[in-house]
Design a protein around this motif. Structure first.
Motif, PDB file in Angstrom:
ATOM      1  N   GLU A 255      27.355  -3.101 -29.500  1.00  0.00           N
ATOM      2  CA  GLU A 255      28.600  -3.027 -30.259  1.00  0.00           C
ATOM      3  C   GLU A 255      29.641  -3.992 -29.696  1.00  0.00           C
ATOM      4  O   GLU A 255      30.280  -4.750 -30.435  1.00  0.00           O
ATOM      5  N   ALA A 256      29.802  -3.984 -28.379  1.00  0.00           N
ATOM      6  CA  ALA A 256      30.736  -4.912 -27.738  1.00  0.00           C
ATOM      7  C   ALA A 256      30.263  -6.347 -27.911  1.00  0.00           C
ATOM      8  O   ALA A 256      31.074  -7.267 -28.085  1.00  0.00           O
ATOM      9  N   GLY A 257      28.943  -6.531 -27.875  1.00  0.00           N
ATOM     10  CA  GLY A 257      28.388  -7.873 -28.058  1.00  0.00           C
ATOM     11  C   GLY A 257      28.668  -8.430 -29.437  1.00  0.00           C
ATOM     12  O   GLY A 257      29.031  -9.609 -29.583  1.00  0.00           O
ATOM     13  N   LEU A 258      28.515  -7.596 -30.463  1.00  0.00           N
ATOM     14  CA  LEU A 258      28.787  -8.041 -31.825  1.00  0.00           C
ATOM     15  C   LEU A 258      30.258  -8.415 -31.982  1.00  0.00           C
ATOM     16  O   LEU A 258      30.590  -9.437 -32.603  1.00  0.00           O
ATOM     17  N   ALA A 259      31.146  -7.608 -31.410  1.00  0.00           N
ATOM     18  CA  ALA A 259      32.576  -7.920 -31.467  1.00  0.00           C
ATOM     19  C   ALA A 259      32.867  -9.250 -30.789  1.00  0.00           C
ATOM     20  O   ALA A 259      33.682 -10.051 -31.266  1.00  0.00           O
ATOM     21  N   LEU A 260      32.180  -9.502 -29.679  1.00  0.00           N
ATOM     22  CA  LEU A 260      32.373 -10.756 -28.948  1.00  0.00           C
ATOM     23  C   LEU A 260      31.878 -11.951 -29.764  1.00  0.00           C
ATOM     24  O   LEU A 260      32.532 -13.002 -29.805  1.00  0.00           O
ATOM     25  N   ILE A 261      30.746 -11.785 -30.419  1.00  0.00           N
ATOM     26  CA  ILE A 261      30.217 -12.862 -31.266  1.00  0.00           C
ATOM     27  C   ILE A 261      31.194 -13.171 -32.394  1.00  0.00           C
ATOM     28  O   ILE A 261      31.478 -14.339 -32.697  1.00  0.00           O
TER      29      ILE A 261
ATOM     30  N   LEU B 260      24.287  -0.483 -30.422  1.00  0.00           N
ATOM     31  CA  LEU B 260      23.580  -1.248 -31.442  1.00  0.00           C
ATOM     32  C   LEU B 260      22.415  -1.970 -30.788  1.00  0.00           C
ATOM     33  O   LEU B 260      22.574  -2.553 -29.715  1.00  0.00           O
ATOM     34  N   THR B 261      21.255  -1.952 -31.416  1.00  0.00           N
ATOM     35  CA  THR B 261      20.115  -2.666 -30.861  1.00  0.00           C
ATOM     36  C   THR B 261      20.236  -4.158 -31.140  1.00  0.00           C
ATOM     37  O   THR B 261      21.048  -4.595 -31.956  1.00  0.00           O
ATOM     38  N   GLY B 262      19.393  -4.937 -30.465  1.00  0.00           N
ATOM     39  CA  GLY B 262      19.382  -6.372 -30.712  1.00  0.00           C
ATOM     40  C   GLY B 262      19.076  -6.714 -32.153  1.00  0.00           C
ATOM     41  O   GLY B 262      19.633  -7.669 -32.717  1.00  0.00           O
ATOM     42  N   VAL B 263      18.202  -5.931 -32.780  1.00  0.00           N
ATOM     43  CA  VAL B 263      17.863  -6.183 -34.186  1.00  0.00           C
ATOM     44  C   VAL B 263      19.071  -5.930 -35.080  1.00  0.00           C
ATOM     45  O   VAL B 263      19.369  -6.713 -35.981  1.00  0.00           O
ATOM     46  N   GLU B 264      19.769  -4.833 -34.816  1.00  0.00           N
ATOM     47  CA  GLU B 264      20.941  -4.506 -35.633  1.00  0.00           C
ATOM     48  C   GLU B 264      22.033  -5.551 -35.472  1.00  0.00           C
ATOM     49  O   GLU B 264      22.673  -5.947 -36.462  1.00  0.00           O
ATOM     50  N   VAL B 265      22.261  -6.014 -34.251  1.00  0.00           N
ATOM     51  CA  VAL B 265      23.263  -7.065 -34.033  1.00  0.00           C
ATOM     52  C   VAL B 265      22.852  -8.322 -34.794  1.00  0.00           C
ATOM     53  O   VAL B 265      23.675  -8.964 -35.462  1.00  0.00           O
TER      54      VAL B 265
ATOM     55  N   ARG C  29       7.763 -10.671 -36.890  1.00  0.00           N
ATOM     56  CA  ARG C  29       8.115 -11.149 -38.227  1.00  0.00           C
ATOM     57  C   ARG C  29       9.377 -10.459 -38.729  1.00  0.00           C
ATOM     58  O   ARG C  29      10.250 -11.079 -39.345  1.00  0.00           O
ATOM     59  N   ARG C  30       9.473  -9.171 -38.459  1.00  0.00           N
ATOM     60  CA  ARG C  30      10.648  -8.412 -38.902  1.00  0.00           C
ATOM     61  C   ARG C  30      11.910  -8.909 -38.207  1.00  0.00           C
ATOM     62  O   ARG C  30      12.976  -9.004 -38.811  1.00  0.00           O
ATOM     63  N   LEU C  31      11.786  -9.246 -36.921  1.00  0.00           N
ATOM     64  CA  LEU C  31      12.938  -9.753 -36.192  1.00  0.00           C
ATOM     65  C   LEU C  31      13.358 -11.124 -36.703  1.00  0.00           C
ATOM     66  O   LEU C  31      14.550 -11.425 -36.810  1.00  0.00           O
ATOM     67  N   LEU C  32      12.383 -11.960 -37.033  1.00  0.00           N
ATOM     68  CA  LEU C  32      12.712 -13.273 -37.585  1.00  0.00           C
ATOM     69  C   LEU C  32      13.363 -13.122 -38.956  1.00  0.00           C
ATOM     70  O   LEU C  32      14.305 -13.842 -39.290  1.00  0.00           O
ATOM     71  N   GLU C  33      12.864 -12.191 -39.749  1.00  0.00           N
ATOM     72  CA  GLU C  33      13.467 -11.934 -41.057  1.00  0.00           C
ATOM     73  C   GLU C  33      14.892 -11.405 -40.912  1.00  0.00           C
ATOM     74  O   GLU C  33      15.744 -11.637 -41.773  1.00  0.00           O
ATOM     75  N   ALA C  34      15.149 -10.700 -39.813  1.00  0.00           N
ATOM     76  CA  ALA C  34      16.508 -10.191 -39.558  1.00  0.00           C
ATOM     77  C   ALA C  34      17.477 -11.320 -39.245  1.00  0.00           C
ATOM     78  O   ALA C  34      18.688 -11.141 -39.346  1.00  0.00           O
ATOM     79  N   GLY C  35      16.916 -12.478 -38.863  1.00  0.00           N
ATOM     80  CA  GLY C  35      17.781 -13.628 -38.619  1.00  0.00           C
ATOM     81  C   GLY C  35      17.684 -14.230 -37.237  1.00  0.00           C
ATOM     82  O   GLY C  35      18.446 -15.144 -36.903  1.00  0.00           O
ATOM     83  N   ALA C  36      16.757 -13.737 -36.400  1.00  0.00           N
ATOM     84  CA  ALA C  36      16.623 -14.299 -35.058  1.00  0.00           C
ATOM     85  C   ALA C  36      16.072 -15.721 -35.122  1.00  0.00           C
ATOM     86  O   ALA C  36      15.173 -16.016 -35.905  1.00  0.00           O
TER      87      ALA C  36
END
Length: 233
Positions: free
Chosen positions: A42-48, A65-70, A96-103
């Motif tokens: 959560e703090a990481g997403l705010a920082l981004i 928040l997990t890495g996938v959710e961020v 594949r799911r993580l790449l689809e999430a945008g990684a």
């Protein structure tokens, strides 16, 4: 980005020692600048959102928040930041799911410093980077036809909880780690069991092992050990 530009990086991992290790590697490279750190998703997403760095290095499993959710939220917000997921060696659920999430990158924490730097350089240049073991897993999914895992039915949050349950975490531990109520954990657990057509954690650990969600030979033993400990209380 141009080769002369400084690559701004944010480090997001709930282990300070890990972040210090990343920073030590990047501080030795003049093309990188670590502009911020956070200890949970959560703090990481705010920082981004505040800094919009070129790259965010994320742990896969983090509180709040997990890495996938961020990653998914960064993509939905159309931020310029490219996400590199770094996870524990041998634990790569659904690349594949993580790449689809945008990684844009996916590494293991066992990778050498040279590979870590190379991955960030490639991602900064607009390319993707996958650790060889993860690339091989993707290739095997393609050969096997992909999409055959019952875990594909789970939401991102359900997948996170399923993995941690299979690893032996109980509801109270998950509640503290994810900062959500025991009741919410119980609801997720019921939904996971229903979607996977199982009724206990031992079956979940076995299914996770069979479908490669856990690349851990002791997944079933962990779940059995957890069950035995609960009976002894």
């Amino acid at each position: 980005m141009g080769s002369r530009d400084v690559i701004n990086v944010v480090l997001i991992d709930d282990h300070l020692l890990v972040r210090n290790g990343y920073r030590a590697m990047l501080d030795r490279r003049p093309e990188f600048a670590v502009v911020g750190e956070a200890g949970d998703g959560e703090a990481g997403l705010a920082l981004i959102r505040k800094l919009e760095p070129d790259i965010a290095v994320l742990d896969l499993h983090m509180p709040r928040l997990t890495g996938v959710e961020v990653t998914e939220r960064v993509r939905r917000s159309e931020l310029k930041t490219r996400v590199v997921i770094v996870t524990v060696a041998g634990e790569a659920p659904f690349p594949r799911r993580l790449l689809e999430a945008g990684a844009s990158g996916y590494l293991t924490k066992a990778c050498p410093a040279e590979e870590f730097i190379l991955a960030l350089q490639q991602v900064a240049d607009g390319r993707r980077y996958l650790a060889p073991s993860i690339a091989q897993q993707l290739a095997m999914e393609s050969v096997d036809g992909g999409g055959g895992s019952p875990f594909d039915r789970l939401t991102t949050r359900e997948l996170e909880i399923a993995i941690r349950l299979a690893q032996g975490d109980d509801a109270q531990t998950l509640s503290r780690f994810l900062s959500i109520s025991d009741k919410t954990i119980s609801t997720h657990k019921s939904n996971i069991f229903a979607k996977l057509d199982i009724d206990n954690v031992v079956a979940l650990a076995h299914l996770a092992n069979v479908h490669g969600v856990l690349h851990l030979g002791n997944a079933l033993e962990t779940a059995n050990g957890t069950r035995r400990r609960r009976r002894q209380r």
